[in-house]
Design a protein around this motif. Structure first.
Motif, PDB file in Angstrom:
ATOM      1  N   MET A 131       1.008  -1.480   0.191  1.00  0.00           N
ATOM      2  CA  MET A 131      -0.270   0.132   0.358  1.00  0.00           C
ATOM      3  C   MET A 131       0.889   0.818   0.351  1.00  0.00           C
ATOM      4  SD  MET A 131      -3.153   1.520   3.019  1.00  0.00           S
ATOM      5  CE  MET A 131      -1.441   2.265   3.649  1.00  0.00           C
ATOM      6  N   VAL A 132       1.517   1.293   1.093  1.00  0.00           N
ATOM      7  CA  VAL A 132       2.865   3.093   1.252  1.00  0.00           C
ATOM      8  C   VAL A 132       3.654   2.508  -0.361  1.00  0.00           C
ATOM      9  CG1 VAL A 132       2.264   2.365   2.980  1.00  0.00           C
ATOM     10  CG2 VAL A 132       4.201   1.229   2.661  1.00  0.00           C
ATOM     11  N   GLY A 133       3.773   1.817  -0.977  1.00  0.00           N
ATOM     12  CA  GLY A 133       4.817   1.457  -1.911  1.00  0.00           C
ATOM     13  C   GLY A 133       5.822   0.764  -1.348  1.00  0.00           C
ATOM     14  N   LEU A 144      11.916  16.665  13.224  1.00  0.00           N
ATOM     15  CA  LEU A 144      10.450  16.044  11.714  1.00  0.00           C
ATOM     16  C   LEU A 144       9.928  17.155  11.578  1.00  0.00           C
ATOM     17  CD1 LEU A 144       9.535  12.404  13.651  1.00  0.00           C
ATOM     18  CD2 LEU A 144      11.451  13.091  12.360  1.00  0.00           C
ATOM     19  N   GLY A 145       9.786  17.076  10.264  1.00  0.00           N
ATOM     20  CA  GLY A 145       8.642  17.820   9.613  1.00  0.00           C
ATOM     21  C   GLY A 145       6.785  17.402   8.834  1.00  0.00           C
ATOM     22  N   GLU A 146       7.108  18.319   7.590  1.00  0.00           N
ATOM     23  CA  GLU A 146       6.788  18.337   6.200  1.00  0.00           C
ATOM     24  C   GLU A 146       7.093  18.841   5.325  1.00  0.00           C
ATOM     25  OE1 GLU A 146       4.507  15.726   8.872  1.00  0.00           O
ATOM     26  OE2 GLU A 146       4.244  17.303  10.013  1.00  0.00           O
ATOM     27  N   SER A 147       7.378  18.054   4.295  1.00  0.00           N
ATOM     28  CA  SER A 147       7.837  18.816   3.117  1.00  0.00           C
ATOM     29  C   SER A 147       6.541  19.009   2.543  1.00  0.00           C
ATOM     30  CB  SER A 147       8.593  18.405   2.730  1.00  0.00           C
ATOM     31  OG  SER A 147       8.324  16.501   2.146  1.00  0.00           O
ATOM     32  N   ALA A 148       6.054  20.053   1.472  1.00  0.00           N
ATOM     33  CA  ALA A 148       5.236  20.305   0.312  1.00  0.00           C
ATOM     34  C   ALA A 148       5.411  18.636  -0.382  1.00  0.00           C
ATOM     35  CB  ALA A 148       5.779  21.279  -0.345  1.00  0.00           C
ATOM     36  N   HIS A 149       6.635  18.424  -1.426  1.00  0.00           N
ATOM     37  CA  HIS A 149       6.632  17.068  -1.624  1.00  0.00           C
ATOM     38  C   HIS A 149       7.231  15.920  -1.233  1.00  0.00           C
ATOM     39  CE1 HIS A 149       4.840  19.843  -4.503  1.00  0.00           C
ATOM     40  NE2 HIS A 149       6.474  20.823  -4.344  1.00  0.00           N
ATOM     41  N   PRO A 150       7.091  14.711  -2.188  1.00  0.00           N
ATOM     42  CA  PRO A 150       7.702  13.664  -1.025  1.00  0.00           C
ATOM     43  C   PRO A 150       9.076  14.111  -1.332  1.00  0.00           C
ATOM     44  CG  PRO A 150       6.012  13.083  -2.134  1.00  0.00           C
ATOM     45  CD  PRO A 150       6.019  14.307  -2.696  1.00  0.00           C
ATOM     46  N   VAL A 151       9.634  13.812  -0.256  1.00  0.00           N
ATOM     47  CA  VAL A 151      11.602  14.288  -0.810  1.00  0.00           C
ATOM     48  C   VAL A 151      12.565  12.912  -0.296  1.00  0.00           C
ATOM     49  CG1 VAL A 151      11.979  16.369  -0.789  1.00  0.00           C
ATOM     50  CG2 VAL A 151      11.900  15.253   1.415  1.00  0.00           C
ATOM     51  N   LYS A 152      11.866  12.006   0.475  1.00  0.00           N
ATOM     52  CA  LYS A 152      12.588  11.152   0.159  1.00  0.00           C
ATOM     53  C   LYS A 152      11.841   9.381   0.404  1.00  0.00           C
ATOM     54  CE  LYS A 152      16.492   9.698   2.707  1.00  0.00           C
ATOM     55  NZ  LYS A 152      17.948  10.493   2.518  1.00  0.00           N
ATOM     56  N   PRO A 153      12.327   9.073  -0.813  1.00  0.00           N
ATOM     57  CA  PRO A 153      10.735   8.167  -1.157  1.00  0.00           C
ATOM     58  C   PRO A 153      12.019   7.160  -1.206  1.00  0.00           C
ATOM     59  CG  PRO A 153      12.099   9.024  -3.469  1.00  0.00           C
ATOM     60  CD  PRO A 153      12.442  10.127  -1.951  1.00  0.00           C
ATOM     61  N   TYR A 154      11.078   5.641  -1.182  1.00  0.00           N
ATOM     62  CA  TYR A 154      11.884   4.757  -0.712  1.00  0.00           C
ATOM     63  C   TYR A 154      12.765   4.218  -1.446  1.00  0.00           C
ATOM     64  CZ  TYR A 154       8.068   3.640   2.706  1.00  0.00           C
ATOM     65  OH  TYR A 154       7.322   3.711   3.848  1.00  0.00           O
ATOM     66  N   ARG A 202       2.706  10.457   4.735  1.00  0.00           N
ATOM     67  CA  ARG A 202       3.518   9.386   5.358  1.00  0.00           C
ATOM     68  C   ARG A 202       4.635   9.912   4.524  1.00  0.00           C
ATOM     69  NH1 ARG A 202       7.025   6.616   2.541  1.00  0.00           N
ATOM     70  NH2 ARG A 202       5.126   6.389   1.304  1.00  0.00           N
ATOM     71  N   ALA A 203       4.829  10.058   2.604  1.00  0.00           N
ATOM     72  CA  ALA A 203       6.174  10.231   1.939  1.00  0.00           C
ATOM     73  C   ALA A 203       6.341  11.794   2.196  1.00  0.00           C
ATOM     74  CB  ALA A 203       5.158  10.132   0.827  1.00  0.00           C
ATOM     75  N   ASN A 204       5.731  12.859   3.372  1.00  0.00           N
ATOM     76  CA  ASN A 204       6.174  13.689   3.092  1.00  0.00           C
ATOM     77  C   ASN A 204       6.730  14.243   4.072  1.00  0.00           C
ATOM     78  OD1 ASN A 204       4.741  14.189   0.803  1.00  0.00           O
ATOM     79  ND2 ASN A 204       3.774  15.777   1.107  1.00  0.00           N
ATOM     80  N   LEU A 227      17.279  12.574   7.304  1.00  0.00           N
ATOM     81  CA  LEU A 227      16.226  11.377   8.129  1.00  0.00           C
ATOM     82  C   LEU A 227      17.067  10.511   7.157  1.00  0.00           C
ATOM     83  CD1 LEU A 227      14.555  11.245  10.698  1.00  0.00           C
ATOM     84  CD2 LEU A 227      13.073  11.294   9.250  1.00  0.00           C
ATOM     85  N   MET A 228      17.500   9.463   7.381  1.00  0.00           N
ATOM     86  CA  MET A 228      16.962   8.127   6.624  1.00  0.00           C
ATOM     87  C   MET A 228      15.991   8.187   6.225  1.00  0.00           C
ATOM     88  SD  MET A 228      17.576   5.070   9.299  1.00  0.00           S
ATOM     89  CE  MET A 228      16.834   5.289  10.667  1.00  0.00           C
ATOM     90  N   GLY A 229      15.852   7.444   5.455  1.00  0.00           N
ATOM     91  CA  GLY A 229      14.285   6.562   4.852  1.00  0.00           C
ATOM     92  C   GLY A 229      13.798   5.733   6.214  1.00  0.00           C
ATOM     93  N   LEU A 230      12.895   6.194   5.986  1.00  0.00           N
ATOM     94  CA  LEU A 230      11.893   4.854   7.220  1.00  0.00           C
ATOM     95  C   LEU A 230      11.000   4.313   7.242  1.00  0.00           C
ATOM     96  CD1 LEU A 230      10.517   8.060  10.183  1.00  0.00           C
ATOM     97  CD2 LEU A 230      12.134   7.036  10.053  1.00  0.00           C
TER      98      LEU A 230
END
Ligand SMILES: Cc1cc2nc3c(=O)[nH]c(=O)nc-3n(C[C@H](O)[C@H](O)[C@H](O)COP(=O)(O)OP(=O)(O)OC[C@H]3O[C@@H](n4cnc5c(N)ncnc54)[C@H](O)[C@@H]3O)c2cc1C
Length: 711
Positions: A149-151, A495-505, A564-566, A533-536
């Motif tokens: 589901m989360v890719g 931690l925070g939130e980005s406008a677009h995913p910047v830490k994809p898998y 979550r991706a953000n 941050l490392m990819g969680l």
């Protein structure tokens, strides 16, 4: 009377209780993770996790069952009050009438919310945790729905994992009575010692207490692997290795099956921690070798200068980078450490987080660059380039692109024909003597133990900072400095939130860093490095929803899928100021051989807290400049975990027995033939990850040992 948590936690949890609890648990799991285009919790993985898989159901989740049974009884009772049916009985067989599972979803949600907010909070939290683990974590071959589901893919599409040729080992019966050197522990310290000594023609026995696992046995398990390892860490010592954590609230006995972070585990494996590390391969800065000269010694601390300078270490750093294999780039991260050579490989390719934080660093006027990594960015040393899988840290590499003791130093040592590698064998005593040293080994330790006695010209102890100290203490070797000054690094996550995913898998994990707050005006006491941050892993994200996101239910699931991706942030790691009272001693508890376990005490000096706070401030500045919103320090000040992946200092090098446990070349004061060669030697641990320094120093120590071989 509704079942309460106190009786449920202690008295319930047997098989009959479990069976009776399942309908309510199933219904509750399906509200915590409701069905949408993706399966609900129960079908999506929780059922298998909780009821089918014997490892999880019967072993790992033994802690949870009493709470779950108690919760189910309570949910059924609440439901029956609404439905007007009979109250529950303590007899499970009587609890077959309508219950929680028969309510409509809205009524179920209302009950769950009330229970979660009231006296049932702990039981509810237990179920929610089990749901996240069942739905979002792979373990023991399970691949639950939440991962798709989360890719999340453990290995990128199209990549077929390879299993490297196993290293040649020897059987206990083949161990010789005498070696030139016995090396205890196969991490980076022990691996370098094996390479250097065999290259000089010495015959060595390399003893590793961990059994030899294949790479695919140390990969892709998000519950027992070394990132979320909350249950029986795969790279842990297993049962029979108790430690005592001397915590402010009192002593706590922990076995090697406990939560890896509280236990203080680095990693037990052929290759030690470098079998599964992230590979950040930094040089310390020149200032890191002179902490006492630079910063004095604040009251209660025990800062010390290294007995060696950066200039003396430089050739060994170059050797370490080329022998280990580091991918890096000269520039913003190297300008304060003079270098005699470049990196053997170009830096790992870029990714969105590097682009974002790099541009932000430019705006702030900060130096930055790609993190030097001991991972093949291009084919190197006869092995493939990194395929950028999303679970590098804490796992073995699917294509063996990770450079560690197991893929570099040890194979080279074995190739000489002079290194006998003996895994699953624990050294339980080291003996020193004027004419000869020796060890006692429990070989075939996990199957049918056999005791071996081996003599040697030299014993090199490279068992990691906790076990090196424990072994020396248990053997009655060394002075009062042995075991003291146990320290690590201070860490902080923002931690925070980005406008677009910047830490994809996309791996390998951390990508970009700034060293501008190391030995700078912005953070006292030497400060620390800040990295992205490392990819969680999905399971980690599940427990970290953004502010305002519901803690469970449809909103949480939607956030896992799209929000979550953000989730983004920075991680900082800086100086931990050593104290004499933070130490490894021998505990009253005994291990599987009847030897005392390690007692670990960690006191946190106020200066270390200032480092942590300073890193949090600078980390937040970096995120703000990158346009990140909802910036928050994660979890407040780090806890005083007694030991960790960067533990060091317990056999500190120095210029005299008055100020140290070993001489400048790791020779244990008071012994003739015992040398420490690992993280325990570091008087201070720098403002960055320590392992390249462990490797460089091990080359220095081992080459000196060859040059000054005891007669
Ligand atoms: C998930 C993870 C990520 C990490 N990432 C980084 C990173 O990016 N950069 C970095 O610099 N560092 C990183 N580290 C830390 C790094 O692994 C350690 O700094 C390093 O491994 C310490 O080396 P060492 O030789 O002192 O001991 P270890 O690597 O701990 O090796 C000691 C070995 O000795 C064995 N042993 C212990 N007692 C005995 C005994 N009595 N008999 C026989 N064998 C024994 C142990 O089983 C172990 O294999 C990471 C660690 C982990 C776990």
């Amino acid at each position: 009377m509704p079942a309460d948590e106190s009786n449920g936690l202690t008295a319930k949890g047997g098989r009959t209780d479990r069976a009776a609890a399942l309908p309510a648990l199933r219904a509750a799991a399906d509200r915590i993770i409701p069905a949408d285009a993706w399966p609900a919790g129960w079908e999506g993985g929780v059922a298998e996790y909780l009821t089918v898989d014997p490892i999880s159901a019967d072993r790992d989740l033994a802690w949870a069952w009493p709470a779950l049974v108690s919760l189910a009884a309570r949910l059924d009772d609440e439901a029956r009050r609404i439905l007007g049916t009979a109250p529950s009985s303590d007899d499970p067989a009587a609890r077959v009438s309508a219950g929680f599972a028969d309510l409509d979803p809205a009524a179920q949600d209302a009950i769950l919310a009330a229970v979660a907010a009231g006296s049932g909070a702990r039981s509810f939290d237990a179920l929610r945790r089990v749901c996240w683990e069942g739905y979002y974590a792979s373990s023991d071959g399970r691949h639950p729905a939440g991962l798709d589901m989360v890719g999340f893919r453990g290995v990128p599409e199209g990549v077929t994992p390879i299993e490297p040729e196993p290293l040649k080992t020897i059987a206990p019966a083949a161990v010789q009575a005498h070696y030139d050197a016995v090396i205890v522990g196969s991490g980076p310290g022990g691996g370098v010692a094996a390479q250097v000594l065999t290259a000089a023609g010495k015959h060595v026995l390399l003893v590793e207490r961990a059994p030899y696992l294949r790479n695919d046995q140390i990969r892709g398990d998000h519950l027992h692997g070394k990132r979320n390892a909350v249950y029986w860490p795969t790279v842990g010592p297993g049962p029979g290795h108790p430690r005592v954590a001397q915590l402010p609230e009192g002593d706590r006995v922990l076995d090697g099956i406990d939560d890896a972070s509280i236990y203080g585990l680095n990693a037990d494996a052929v290759g030690g921690g470098t079998r599964i590390w992230q590979g950040m391969a930094w040089r310390f800065m020149p200032e890191d070798f002179s902490m006492r000269t630079l910063y004095g010694n604040p009251h209660g601390a025990s800062l010390a200068d290294w007995p060696v300078s950066y200039e003396e270490m430089e050739p060994y750093y170059t050797k370490a980078e080329w022998q280990l294999g580091v991918a890096g780039e000269e520039g913003g991260l190297t300008r304060r450490m003079p270098r005699s050579a470049g990196y053997p490989m170009p830096a790992m390719g870029t990714e969105p987080s590097r682009e974002l934080l790099g541009a932000a660093a430019e705006r702030l006027g900060w130096g930055w660059g790609p993190i030097p990594l001991a991972i093949n960015s291009v084919p190197w040393d006869g092995r493939a380039a990194c395929v950028r899988c999303a679970q590098c840290i804490g796992n073995t590499c699917p294509v063996n692109a990770k450079n560690g003791s197991q893929s570099t130093f040890i194979p080279r040592a074995i190739a000489t024909g002079l290194c006998d590698l003996l895994p699953d064998a624990e050294v339980i005593e080291v003996r020193d003597g004027a004419g000869s040293a020796g060890v006692t080994i429990m070989a075939d330790a996990s199957t049918s133990p056999v005791e071996l006695t081996v003599s040697a010209d030299v014993v090199v102890v490279s068992a990691g900072a906790v076990e090196t100290a424990r072994l020396l203490l248990a053997s009655g070797l060394g002075n009062d400095h042995v075991g003291r000054y146990l320290h690590d690094h201070r860490t902080v996550t923002v931690l925070g939130e980005s406008a677009h995913p910047v830490k994809p898998y996309i791996g390998p994990g951390h990508s970009v860093a700034t060293l501008d707050h190391v030995h700078a005006d912005t953070i006292p006491w030497g400060g620390g490095v800040i990295v992205d941050l490392m990819g969680l892993l999905p399971l980690t994200s599940a427990g970290e929803p953004a502010p305002g996101v519901p803690g469970w239910g449809a909103g949480h699931k939607e956030w896992m899928r799209n929000g979550r991706a953000n989730l983004f942030g920075v991680f900082a790691m800086g100086q931990e100021i050593p104290l004499p009272t933070s130490r490894v001693t021998l505990a009253a508890v005994k291990d599987r051989w009847g030897r005392p376990g390690a007692a670990l005490r960690k006191d946190v000096h106020w200066t270390s807290e200032q480092v942590e706070d300073g890193m949090a401030v600078q980390g937040a500045r970096w995120l703000e400049a990158a346009g990140i919103t909802n910036i928050r320090r994660h979890g407040g000040p780090a806890t005083a975990s007694a030991a960790g992946e960067h533990s060091c200092g317990t056999a500190r090098m120095g210029t005299s027995p008055e100020n140290s446990a070993t001489d400048p070349f790791g020779r244990v004061w008071g012994t003739s033939r015992v040398v420490a060669c690992d993280s325990s030697l570091h008087p201070t641990n720098g403002s960055v990850n320590p392992t390249l320094t462990i490797v460089a120093n091990a080359f220095r120590v081992a080459e000196n040992l060859v040059a000054e071989w005891p007669r």
